[in-house]
Design a protein around this motif. Structure first.
Motif, short mmCIF file in Angstrom:
data_model
loop_
_atom_site.label_atom_id
_atom_site.label_comp_id
_atom_site.label_asym_id
_atom_site.label_seq_id
_atom_site.Cartn_x
_atom_site.Cartn_y
_atom_site.Cartn_z
N ASP A 44 -2.71 0.75 -4.08
CA ASP A 44 -2.29 -0.51 -3.43
C ASP A 44 -2.46 -1.65 -4.42
O ASP A 44 -3.03 -1.46 -5.50
CB ASP A 44 -3.07 -0.75 -2.12
CG ASP A 44 -4.57 -0.80 -2.33
OD1 ASP A 44 -5.02 -1.19 -3.42
OD2 ASP A 44 -5.31 -0.44 -1.38
N ARG A 91 0.85 -1.21 0.00
CA ARG A 91 0.00 0.00 0.00
C ARG A 91 0.87 1.24 0.00
O ARG A 91 1.81 1.35 0.79
CB ARG A 91 -0.88 0.03 1.26
CG ARG A 91 -1.77 -1.20 1.40
CD ARG A 91 -2.62 -1.10 2.64
NE ARG A 91 -3.33 -2.35 2.91
CZ ARG A 91 -4.56 -2.63 2.48
NH1 ARG A 91 -5.22 -1.76 1.76
NH2 ARG A 91 -5.13 -3.79 2.77
N SER A 141 -9.37 -2.11 3.18
CA SER A 141 -9.38 -2.70 4.52
C SER A 141 -8.41 -2.00 5.47
O SER A 141 -8.58 -2.06 6.68
CB SER A 141 -9.07 -4.21 4.45
OG SER A 141 -7.73 -4.43 4.12
P1 TMP Z 1 -8.01 -4.54 0.70
O1 TMP Z 1 -7.90 -3.08 0.94
O2 TMP Z 1 -9.41 -5.01 0.47
O3 TMP Z 1 -7.27 -5.34 1.72
O4 TMP Z 1 -7.25 -4.81 -0.69
C1 TMP Z 1 -5.90 -4.46 -0.88
C2 TMP Z 1 -5.52 -4.68 -2.33
O5 TMP Z 1 -5.56 -6.06 -2.64
C3 TMP Z 1 -6.43 -4.00 -3.34
O6 TMP Z 1 -5.62 -3.49 -4.39
C4 TMP Z 1 -7.31 -5.09 -3.86
C5 TMP Z 1 -6.45 -6.31 -3.73
N1 TMP Z 1 -7.20 -7.52 -3.41
C6 TMP Z 1 -7.17 -8.60 -4.26
O7 TMP Z 1 -6.53 -8.57 -5.31
N2 TMP Z 1 -7.85 -9.71 -3.90
C7 TMP Z 1 -8.57 -9.80 -2.76
O8 TMP Z 1 -9.17 -10.84 -2.50
C8 TMP Z 1 -8.59 -8.67 -1.89
C9 TMP Z 1 -9.37 -8.71 -0.59
C10 TMP Z 1 -7.88 -7.55 -2.25
#
Ligand code: TMP
Ligand code: ASP
Length: 245
Positions: free
Chosen positions: A174, A93, A99
């Motif tokens: 990210d 990130r 999240s």
């Molecule tokens: P998050 O903020 O939901 O944790 O996601 C962080 C990054 O990861 C965002 O660029 C989306 C990616 N991501 C995936 O590629 N697969 C997933 O299953 C999730 C939850 C996030």
């Protein structure tokens, strides 16, 4: 070709080939979010993600990052080295979103003082929980040395992706990476790098919804998902960073 079927994931299908060291990946138009609680099909997404992932993996290859990519074999298919996937999602990130905001209360869009690397355990039943290095060790998901290599690779990849996206006027908020071990035990970047797995914000527009050019358009019902992915591909191609693509 059905006899060569190996595995169907949420967005891709894997097939064996006659060479045991090579797999064929077919990119689907299917989209899921929130651990597949939300599902749909986005016409054209498979081809767009295959083209974008091909572009990005080839670029990373030119920068010395070891990847599983071998070649694009059709508009929605690529050939890759067979690897044993390390069951971790490695998230990097640069700005707070998703999240991280929910877990920490840091406001959306806050620039982080330095890139943050997080590990999530790839386990749909458990909902892909955030793991510390000690959790990874406890479950023997990777050795401490491999965890250090994953972190180093993730930070290097972040640097190369920022260099790739900057002239496209895209902010890399990210992204999520997956890695695998090949037959020689070498860690390779695997899976895909695409708007399904990255957050990309258009620097040209200030509107907080319009600027989103990634899967958040699908997650939050913002519409024009394929248009956003097509814009990312167009800007990558215009950047000319990978010759012939
Ligand atoms: P998050 O903020 O939901 O944790 O996601 C962080 C990054 O990861 C965002 O660029 C989306 C990616 N991501 C995936 O590629 N697969 C997933 O299953 C999730 C939850 C996030
Ligand atoms: N790909 C994940 C799923 O559907 C989640 C996401 O990308 O938001 O489970």
């Amino acid at each position: 070709m059905n006899d060569l079927f190996l595995y169907e994931g949420k967005a891709k299908i894997l097939y064996r080939t006659t060479d045991p060291t090579v797999l064929r990946v077919v990119y689907k138009d299917d989209a899921t979010a929130f651990n597949a609680q939300k599902r749909s099909t986005i016409a054209g997404k498979g081809e767009l993600n295959c083209a974008i992932a091909t572009y990005i993996l080839q670029y990373l290859d030119t920068q010395g990052i070891p990847t599983h990519f071998l070649s694009q074999s059709s508009s929605r298919e690529m050939l890759v080295q067979a690897v044993t996937i390390v069951p971790l999602e490695v998230v990097v990130r640069n700005l707070a979103a998703g999240s991280l905001c929910q877990r920490t209360g840091i406001p959306l869009g806050t620039e982080l003082a330095r890139p943050l690397v997080e590990f999530f355990y790839k386990n749909d039943v458990l909902g892909d929980p955030l793991f510390t290095e000690d959790h990874i060790d406890l479950l023997h998901l990777a050795t401490p040395e491999q965890v250090q290599s994953l972190k180093r690779l993730a930070i290097d990849i972040n640097h190369h992706l920022q260099t790739l996206f900057a002239p496209c006027r895209l902010t890399l908020v990210d992204f999520k990476l997956e890695f695998g071990l090949n037959a020689s035990g070498q860690l390779l970047l695997a899976d895909e790098v695409s708007p399904d797995t990255c957050r990309l914000w258009d620097q040209v527009t200030a509107d907080p919804q319009e600027r989103i050019l990634d899967k958040d358009r699908f997650r939050h019902d913002l519409g024009k998902v394929a248009d956003a992915y097509a814009e990312v591909l167009k800007r990558l191609q215009e950047s000319g960073k990978v010759k012939g693509l």
